[in-house]
Design an enzyme around this catalytic site. Structure first.
Site, PDB file in Angstrom:
ATOM      1  N   GLY A  10       0.814  -1.104  -0.072  1.00 55.77           N
ATOM      2  CA  GLY A  10      -0.038   0.012  -0.060  1.00 55.77           C
ATOM      3  C   GLY A  10       0.870   1.289  -0.092  1.00 55.77           C
ATOM      4  N   ILE A  15      -1.161   7.385   3.022  1.00 58.95           N
ATOM      5  CA  ILE A  15      -0.206   7.263   4.169  1.00 58.95           C
ATOM      6  C   ILE A  15       0.990   6.301   3.988  1.00 58.95           C
ATOM      7  CG2 ILE A  15      -1.634   8.201   5.922  1.00 58.95           C
ATOM      8  CD1 ILE A  15      -1.676   5.105   7.038  1.00 58.95           C
ATOM      9  N   GLY A  16       0.674   5.326   3.319  1.00 59.07           N
ATOM     10  CA  GLY A  16       1.729   4.545   2.909  1.00 59.07           C
ATOM     11  C   GLY A  16       2.974   4.979   1.875  1.00 59.07           C
ATOM     12  N   TYR A 162     -15.601  -2.874   7.350  1.00 58.17           N
ATOM     13  CA  TYR A 162     -14.257  -2.278   7.631  1.00 58.17           C
ATOM     14  C   TYR A 162     -13.816  -1.999   9.149  1.00 58.17           C
ATOM     15  CZ  TYR A 162     -10.643   1.173   7.183  1.00 58.17           C
ATOM     16  OH  TYR A 162      -9.395   1.865   7.395  1.00 58.17           O
TER      17      TYR A 162
END
Length: 277
Positions: A10, A15-16, A162
Site C-alpha cells: 500500500g 499514508i503508505g 471495514y
C-alpha cells in the site's frame, strides 16, 4: 534508517506513500508492491529521487486473492533477503458485498488476509530485531468478532465490515507478537487518525458520506503517516511489541480486541483459509 530495508504494501498512495518517501529520505531502501505497473513505476521514480543511493524495488501483484498474496510475498522475499521493517498497509473499503475468486468477502481478503499471508511468507526474511508495523483503525471499535460470520454474509454495512477488518488487524497483531516473543522481532499496529487519502472517494454509502463531509478536517497523508514512521524507525519503541498505537502513544483498543482467546482461533482460521500449515 540508513541502509535499512523496509518492505511496505500500500505504498503508492495515502499514508503508505508518505511513509515510504519519508523513510527513503532518511536513508532506507524501500521494497514495495503495487497492483498497477504504472502506479508502481511512478512511485519507484519518486523513491529514486528521494534516495538515489538505494536499490529500491517494485513487485507487481494482486493482494485480493490468496495466490496473489503468496506471489507478492515471494517477490518481496526475493527482492529483500533481509528485512528490517515490514509495513502492512494495503487496504480498501467497498460499498457492497462481493466475493473474491477464493470465495472471500473482499474487505476481509484485502485488509486482513493479505497482512497474514504476506507476513507469513516473509517471516524467514525478517532480520534480528526487525519490526512489523500494521495499519489498523479506531474504526475497530464499531465491530465485534463473530467467528461464525467472518465473511459478513449476514447484514452487510461497509462501515461495520471495514471496522471488523481493523479489529482483526489488532487481534492478529497481538497474536503475532506473542508468537514472535522469543525471536526479538516486534509487531505493533496503529490508528493513523482521520486522513484524507481518497479511500472513501466514489462511495455512495454512509462511510463515503462521512469521508466526504469530514474532508476539510482530515489530516494530510504526511501527518497520518507520522505514527507509522515512528513505529518503524524510532529508538524509543525498540523492543515494544503487541501494542495498538495512536499519536505516538500506546493505547488500549476496544475490549473486543483484547480477548486473548480470539488470537489463536483467528490465526488457525486464517492459516486454514490460506493453506499455510
Amino acid at each position: 534508517m540508513l541502509n535499512k530495508t523496509v518492505v511496505i504494501t500500500g505504498a503508492t498512495s495515502g499514508i503508505g506513500q508518505a511513509a515510504a518517501l519519508e523513510l527513503a529520505n532518511a536513508g532506507a531502501r524501500i521494497v514495495f508492491c503495487a497492483r498497477s505497473q504504472a502506479k508502481g513505476a511512478d512511485m519507484l521514480n519518486s523513491l529514486r529521487a528521494a534516495n538515489p543511493d538505494a536499490a529500491h524495488a517494485l513487485v507487481v501483484g494482486d493482494l485480493s486473492v490468496i495466490a496473489g498474496m503468496k506471489a507478492v510475498g515471494a517477490g518481496l522475499a526475493a527482492a529483500a533477503p533481509s528485512i528490517d521493517v515490514l509495513i502492512n498497509n494495503a487496504g480498501a473499503t467497498f460499498d457492497e458485498r462481493r466475493e473474491t475468486a477464493d470465495g472471500l468477502e473482499r474487505t476481509f481478503a484485502v485488509n486482513h488476509m493479505a497482512y497474514f499471508v504476506v507476513t507469513e511468507v516473509l517471516r524467514a526474511n525478517l532480520a534480528a530485531n526487525a519490526r512489523i508495523v500494521s495499519t489498523a483503525s479506531a474504526g475497530h471499535a464499531l465491530a465485534k468478532l463473530d467467528f461464525n460470520d467472518l465473511q459478513s454474509k449476514g447484514r452487510y454495512a461497509s462501515l461495520r465490515v471495514y471496522g471488523l477488518s481493523k479489529l482483526l488487524n489488532i487481534v492478529w497483531t497481538r497474536e503475532l507478537a506473542r508468537r514472535l516473543a522469543a525471536s526479538g522481532v516486534t509487531a505493533n499496529c496503529f490508528h493513523p487518525g482521520g486522513v484524507n487519502t481518497g479511500i472513501g472517494d466514489g462511495s455512495k454509502t454512509v462511510l463515503g458520506a462521512i469521508f466526504n463531509l469530514a474532508k476539510p478536517l482530515l489530516l494530510t497523508p504526511e501527518k497520518g503517516a507520522d505514527t507509522m514512521v515512528y513505529l518503524a524507525s524510532s529508538p524509543e519503541v525498540a523492543g515494544q511489541t503487541g501494542g495498538y498505537w495512536a499519536k505516538r502513544k500506546r493505547i488500549e483498543p476496544s475490549a473486543a480486541a483484547t480477548n486473548d482467546a480470539d488470537g489463536p482461533r483467528l490465526w488457525a482460521e486464517s492459516a486454514r483459509i490460506a493453506g499455510i500449515g
